[in-house]
Design a protein around this motif. Sequence first.
Motif, PDB file in Angstrom:
ATOM      1  N   ALA A 163       0.829  -1.207   0.000  1.00  0.00           N
ATOM      2  CA  ALA A 163       0.000   0.000   0.000  1.00  0.00           C
ATOM      3  C   ALA A 163       0.863   1.256   0.000  1.00  0.00           C
ATOM      4  CB  ALA A 163      -0.932  -0.016   1.210  1.00  0.00           C
ATOM      5  N   LEU A 164       1.942   1.250   0.793  1.00  0.00           N
ATOM      6  CA  LEU A 164       2.834   2.400   0.817  1.00  0.00           C
ATOM      7  C   LEU A 164       3.546   2.581  -0.513  1.00  0.00           C
ATOM      8  CD1 LEU A 164       4.395   2.099   4.394  1.00  0.00           C
ATOM      9  CD2 LEU A 164       2.692   3.741   3.605  1.00  0.00           C
ATOM     10  N   THR A 165       3.847   1.476  -1.199  1.00  0.00           N
ATOM     11  CA  THR A 165       4.468   1.575  -2.516  1.00  0.00           C
ATOM     12  C   THR A 165       3.538   2.269  -3.481  1.00  0.00           C
ATOM     13  OG1 THR A 165       5.764  -0.418  -2.146  1.00  0.00           O
ATOM     14  CG2 THR A 165       5.471   0.266  -4.427  1.00  0.00           C
ATOM     15  N   GLU A 166       2.241   1.926  -3.440  1.00  0.00           N
ATOM     16  CA  GLU A 166       1.282   2.580  -4.321  1.00  0.00           C
ATOM     17  C   GLU A 166       1.209   4.077  -4.038  1.00  0.00           C
ATOM     18  OE1 GLU A 166      -0.289   1.306  -6.876  1.00  0.00           O
ATOM     19  OE2 GLU A 166       0.697  -0.613  -6.508  1.00  0.00           O
ATOM     20  N   LEU A 167       1.386   4.463  -2.788  1.00  0.00           N
ATOM     21  CA  LEU A 167       1.373   5.881  -2.448  1.00  0.00           C
ATOM     22  C   LEU A 167       2.627   6.593  -2.921  1.00  0.00           C
ATOM     23  CD1 LEU A 167      -0.029   5.814   1.208  1.00  0.00           C
ATOM     24  CD2 LEU A 167      -1.161   6.770  -0.793  1.00  0.00           C
ATOM     25  N   THR A 168       3.792   5.958  -2.783  1.00  0.00           N
ATOM     26  CA  THR A 168       5.065   6.668  -2.918  1.00  0.00           C
ATOM     27  C   THR A 168       5.827   6.354  -4.200  1.00  0.00           C
ATOM     28  OG1 THR A 168       6.250   4.912  -1.716  1.00  0.00           O
ATOM     29  CG2 THR A 168       5.316   6.699  -0.412  1.00  0.00           C
ATOM     30  N   ALA A 169       5.302   5.506  -5.081  1.00  0.00           N
ATOM     31  CA  ALA A 169       6.027   5.147  -6.307  1.00  0.00           C
ATOM     32  C   ALA A 169       6.482   6.406  -7.042  1.00  0.00           C
ATOM     33  CB  ALA A 169       5.138   4.283  -7.209  1.00  0.00           C
TER      34      ALA A 169
END
Length: 220
Positions: free
Chosen positions: A102-108
């Motif tokens: 989920a954090l990857t989707e936010l910070t990509a």
Amino acid sequence: MAFADRFLTLGRDVHSGEVLARGGDPEAHSILQRTGFVPVVRLHETHHRLPIGLDIAEEERLATRAVARLRAVRYHVDADDAFDTETREAHYQPLGSLVADALTELTASHDGVLIALGEVLTATAAFYQGLGQAPDPHTAKRLQYLGEHRLGVIRSDLTHMRNDLADRHQNHPQRRTCTADVGPGEREASAICACPAPPPRLPTSHAAAPTAAAPANRRR
């Protein structure tokens, strides 16, 4: 976009033993991050590495998947033989259930949610700047401030957390083994229960329960 940004190398570093990916543009970096790689930002370069603590088989699986996803969108990847593949795989996958996903989707770095939000704030600021009403320039400056300062801090902090979680490989301490019986008709028999651990039991009191009060005498 520079033509050189379409080229990447992906292999095991001879000195550190880490699996590293170098080169590419922000879109390539986003693909690497969505495949499990962790960005390493240095003064003169940014490269990506696989999380620490993985076994060889898992490293090869993730690195091979990264090669397949990068080549699917026509990046030229010079990969180690162990990671080379003829497979082509779409890199847009459903959002996973893990917090790191989920954090990857936010910070990509190319097309994450926060990048898109920053673009929306910038476009909205430009829109307000040209509206012509007296408060509009103030609103435009406020939007620019939110995008350039507040959003940048949030993205930086969440990126650090995402990279930290990517290097951890243990179950959450409040998850417990599920002891419930699974019927033969069930499609999945999960060994890990996603529910939080049950609350601690309160000490049981052995005091006698209070007796009910005797009913008052009725007048005749």
